[in-house]
Motif scaffolding. Structure first.
Motif, PDB file in Angstrom:
ATOM      1  N   PHE A  88       0.828  -1.199   0.000  1.00 30.94           N
ATOM      2  CA  PHE A  88       0.000   0.000   0.000  1.00 30.94           C
ATOM      3  C   PHE A  88       0.869   1.257   0.000  1.00 30.94           C
ATOM      4  N   SER A  89       0.494   2.235  -0.788  1.00 31.39           N
ATOM      5  CA  SER A  89       1.261   3.475  -0.860  1.00 31.39           C
ATOM      6  C   SER A  89       1.094   4.330   0.384  1.00 31.39           C
ATOM      7  N   TRP A  90       0.075   4.040   1.182  1.00 26.79           N
ATOM      8  CA  TRP A  90      -0.256   4.870   2.347  1.00 26.79           C
ATOM      9  C   TRP A  90       0.056   4.185   3.679  1.00 26.79           C
ATOM     10  N   ALA A  91       0.565   2.965   3.645  1.00 21.83           N
ATOM     11  CA  ALA A  91       0.817   2.229   4.892  1.00 21.83           C
ATOM     12  C   ALA A  91       2.162   1.527   4.825  1.00 21.83           C
ATOM     13  N   GLY A  92       2.767   1.344   5.993  1.00 24.39           N
ATOM     14  CA  GLY A  92       4.049   0.662   6.058  1.00 24.39           C
ATOM     15  C   GLY A  92       5.184   1.620   6.358  1.00 24.39           C
ATOM     16  N   THR A  93       6.346   1.059   6.628  1.00 27.46           N
ATOM     17  CA  THR A  93       7.522   1.841   6.975  1.00 27.46           C
ATOM     18  C   THR A  93       7.956   2.732   5.821  1.00 27.46           C
ATOM     19  N   LYS A  94       8.219   3.991   6.134  1.00 30.01           N
ATOM     20  CA  LYS A  94       8.673   4.924   5.106  1.00 30.01           C
ATOM     21  C   LYS A  94      10.192   4.867   4.954  1.00 30.01           C
ATOM     22  N   ARG A  95      10.636   5.153   3.746  1.00 35.22           N
ATOM     23  CA  ARG A  95      12.068   5.340   3.502  1.00 35.22           C
ATOM     24  C   ARG A  95      12.566   6.501   4.355  1.00 35.22           C
ATOM     25  N   TYR A  96      13.797   6.398   4.867  1.00 34.02           N
ATOM     26  CA  TYR A  96      14.353   7.473   5.693  1.00 34.02           C
ATOM     27  C   TYR A  96      14.327   8.814   4.961  1.00 34.02           C
ATOM     28  N   GLU A  97      14.819   8.786   3.734  1.00 32.25           N
ATOM     29  CA  GLU A  97      14.810   9.987   2.916  1.00 32.25           C
ATOM     30  C   GLU A  97      13.613   9.939   1.972  1.00 32.25           C
ATOM     31  N   ARG A  98      13.075  11.076   1.623  1.00 33.04           N
ATOM     32  CA  ARG A  98      11.905  11.099   0.748  1.00 33.04           C
ATOM     33  C   ARG A  98      12.192  10.441  -0.594  1.00 33.04           C
ATOM     34  N   LYS A  99      13.426  10.568  -1.049  1.00 40.76           N
ATOM     35  CA  LYS A  99      13.818   9.982  -2.318  1.00 40.76           C
ATOM     36  C   LYS A  99      15.077   9.150  -2.139  1.00 40.76           C
ATOM     37  N   SER A 100      15.185   8.107  -2.954  1.00 38.67           N
ATOM     38  CA  SER A 100      16.411   7.327  -2.989  1.00 38.67           C
ATOM     39  C   SER A 100      17.503   8.164  -3.647  1.00 38.67           C
ATOM     40  N   SER A 101      18.747   7.704  -3.519  1.00 42.26           N
ATOM     41  CA  SER A 101      19.854   8.386  -4.199  1.00 42.26           C
ATOM     42  C   SER A 101      19.755   8.222  -5.711  1.00 42.26           C
ATOM     43  N   VAL A 102      18.832   7.385  -6.146  1.00 40.25           N
ATOM     44  CA  VAL A 102      18.637   7.140  -7.568  1.00 40.25           C
ATOM     45  C   VAL A 102      17.169   6.829  -7.789  1.00 40.25           C
ATOM     46  N   ASN A 103      16.709   7.019  -9.011  1.00 36.31           N
ATOM     47  CA  ASN A 103      15.364   6.583  -9.374  1.00 36.31           C
ATOM     48  C   ASN A 103      15.421   6.029 -10.791  1.00 36.31           C
ATOM     49  N   PRO A 104      14.373   5.367 -11.243  1.00 35.98           N
ATOM     50  CA  PRO A 104      14.429   4.736 -12.574  1.00 35.98           C
ATOM     51  C   PRO A 104      14.793   5.680 -13.711  1.00 35.98           C
ATOM     52  N   GLU A 105      14.461   6.968 -13.561  1.00 34.44           N
ATOM     53  CA  GLU A 105      14.763   7.931 -14.615  1.00 34.44           C
ATOM     54  C   GLU A 105      16.268   8.146 -14.803  1.00 34.44           C
ATOM     55  N   HIS A 106      17.061   7.776 -13.793  1.00 29.56           N
ATOM     56  CA  HIS A 106      18.504   7.965 -13.878  1.00 29.56           C
ATOM     57  C   HIS A 106      19.186   6.921 -14.765  1.00 29.56           C
ATOM     58  N   PHE A 107      18.448   5.901 -15.176  1.00 29.12           N
ATOM     59  CA  PHE A 107      19.023   4.854 -16.019  1.00 29.12           C
ATOM     60  C   PHE A 107      18.520   5.006 -17.448  1.00 29.12           C
ATOM     61  N   SER A 108      19.448   4.938 -18.397  1.00 29.27           N
ATOM     62  CA  SER A 108      19.058   5.012 -19.805  1.00 29.27           C
ATOM     63  C   SER A 108      18.893   3.628 -20.409  1.00 29.27           C
ATOM     64  N   GLU A 109      19.776   2.710 -20.039  1.00 29.50           N
ATOM     65  CA  GLU A 109      19.703   1.348 -20.571  1.00 29.50           C
ATOM     66  C   GLU A 109      20.403   0.392 -19.611  1.00 29.50           C
ATOM     67  N   LEU A 110      19.829  -0.798 -19.453  1.00 26.66           N
ATOM     68  CA  LEU A 110      20.393  -1.829 -18.592  1.00 26.66           C
ATOM     69  C   LEU A 110      20.481  -3.136 -19.376  1.00 26.66           C
ATOM     70  N   ASP A 111      21.564  -3.868 -19.158  1.00 28.57           N
ATOM     71  CA  ASP A 111      21.661  -5.181 -19.780  1.00 28.57           C
ATOM     72  C   ASP A 111      20.781  -6.193 -19.059  1.00 28.57           C
ATOM     73  N   ALA A 112      20.709  -6.088 -17.729  1.00 31.43           N
ATOM     74  CA  ALA A 112      19.860  -7.029 -16.999  1.00 31.43           C
ATOM     75  C   ALA A 112      19.479  -6.465 -15.631  1.00 31.43           C
ATOM     76  N   ILE A 113      18.299  -6.852 -15.189  1.00 21.10           N
ATOM     77  CA  ILE A 113      17.880  -6.696 -13.796  1.00 21.10           C
ATOM     78  C   ILE A 113      17.866  -8.088 -13.188  1.00 21.10           C
ATOM     79  N   ILE A 114      18.520  -8.221 -12.052  1.00 19.63           N
ATOM     80  CA  ILE A 114      18.620  -9.500 -11.340  1.00 19.63           C
ATOM     81  C   ILE A 114      17.851  -9.371 -10.027  1.00 19.63           C
TER      82      ILE A 114
END
Length: 321
Positions: A88-114
């Motif tokens: 749920f987007s409204w319940a559960g433990t929150k991340r310490y910082e509002r944003k991660s040091s990275v987000n999906p927009e920071h990646f242009s291309e990936l060979d694989a997600i593991i």
């Protein structure tokens, strides 16, 4: 429904006494369970396509999400960039910082997600949806493929693997290795998918990621079969004596690193959320103390900070203090 099991008996049943003590801990709380001040994180931006001759690099983003650049390939592991490890987007433990040091927009291309398993703090729906068109391949443990297909990932992009499966991926050798944990995203699907650790092996570099795991004999088995490792990323956080079979204590993290025959240790599974009854810095304080006692080289990069696998020196500043 198929159910997966651990290599050795692994109890996750909690009696009345344990449940009562957890209820008490939930009410009284734990000191310093979250940082009282903002954490300094390094802003990450994906560089140009790495060359096969570039020195391998690893970037940790907090909790268990990390990025590997090795022999011209770009691998993203357990990319949980959401604000809550929760259905749920409204319940559960929150991340310490509002944003991660990275987000999906920071990646242009990936060979694989593991992926290591399907828990919410490792497999994040929104992160996968945003990354799927940038990713050539998804490499997952058994059963997780179907979850990704339901989220719109083309089935031909996904391969799934059982313990000890070896696969050749564009010049790299990847091995799906055991872990001691469990899986499930709902009330009725426990252990319906597999959980695992991973070996990432190139021509001159070997990396091991523990996934989520209690301590067990599988670490020595992996060390014998695939060690030694230049770098290990080992679970260290969200532990408790009441569920010690499925999450290692920090001292066990160091022993597991020794068991797999690791050279440099990066503790992960901490730094973004506290999902257990310990202070947010307890994992890293204890694991650095244990590493020192066992003469283990430990690196504690800031979130978003890239390190060279074969460097002469590794970041070890106690930034959390």
């Amino acid at each position: 429904m198929k159910k997966y099991e651990n290599q050795i008996p692994t109890s996750m049943k909690m009696g009345f006494k344990s449940l009562l003590s957890m209820a008490k801990d939930s009410v009284t709380g734990v000191a310093d369970q979250r940082p009282t001040a903002a954490i300094s994180v390094k802003s990450f931006k994906q560089d140009k396509t790495p060359s096969i001759s570039d020195s391998p690099r690893v970037t940790w983003f907090g909790h268990s999400a990390f990025y590997v650049e090795i022999e011209g390939k770009r691998l993203l592991v357990d990319p949980m960039f959401g604000s809550r490890p929760s259905p749920f987007s409204w319940a559960g433990t929150k991340r310490y910082e509002r944003k991660s040091s990275v987000n999906p927009e920071h990646f242009s291309e990936l060979d694989a997600i593991i992926l290591s398993h399907d828990h919410y703090d490792h497999l994040d729906h929104d992160s996968i949806v945003k990354l799927q068109n940038k990713t050539k391949r998804f490499i997952v443990p058994l059963g997780v493929r179907q979850r990704l297909i339901k989220w719109g990932v083309p089935k031909e992009k996904i391969t799934e693997h059982g313990w000890w499966d070896e696969l050749q991926f564009e010049g790299l050798k990847l091995v799906c290795t055991p872990a001691r944990h469990f899986s499930g995203r709902g009330l009725f699907d426990r252990n319906s998918t597999l959980w695992c650790s991973w070996v990432i092996s190139g021509m001159e570099t070997k990396i091991f990621y523990s996934g989520d795991s209690g301590y067990g004999p599988h670490f020595k088995e992996i060390g014998v079969s695939y060690g030694p490792f230049d770098l290990t990323l080992m679970e260290c956080g969200q532990y408790d004596e009441r569920w010690s079979a499925i999450h290692m204590q920090p001292e066990e993290t160091v022993q597991a690193h020794l068991d797999v025959r690791g050279s440099v240790l990066i503790p992960v599974h901490w730094g973004a959320f506290t999902l257990a009854f310990h202070s947010w810095t307890d994992p890293v304080e204890r694991v650095t103390k244990a590493a020192l006692a066992h003469d283990v080289t430990i690196s504690t990069p800031e979130m978003g900070q890239s390190i060279r696998v074969h460097a002469e020196n590794y970041p070890a500043r106690a930034w959390w203090r």
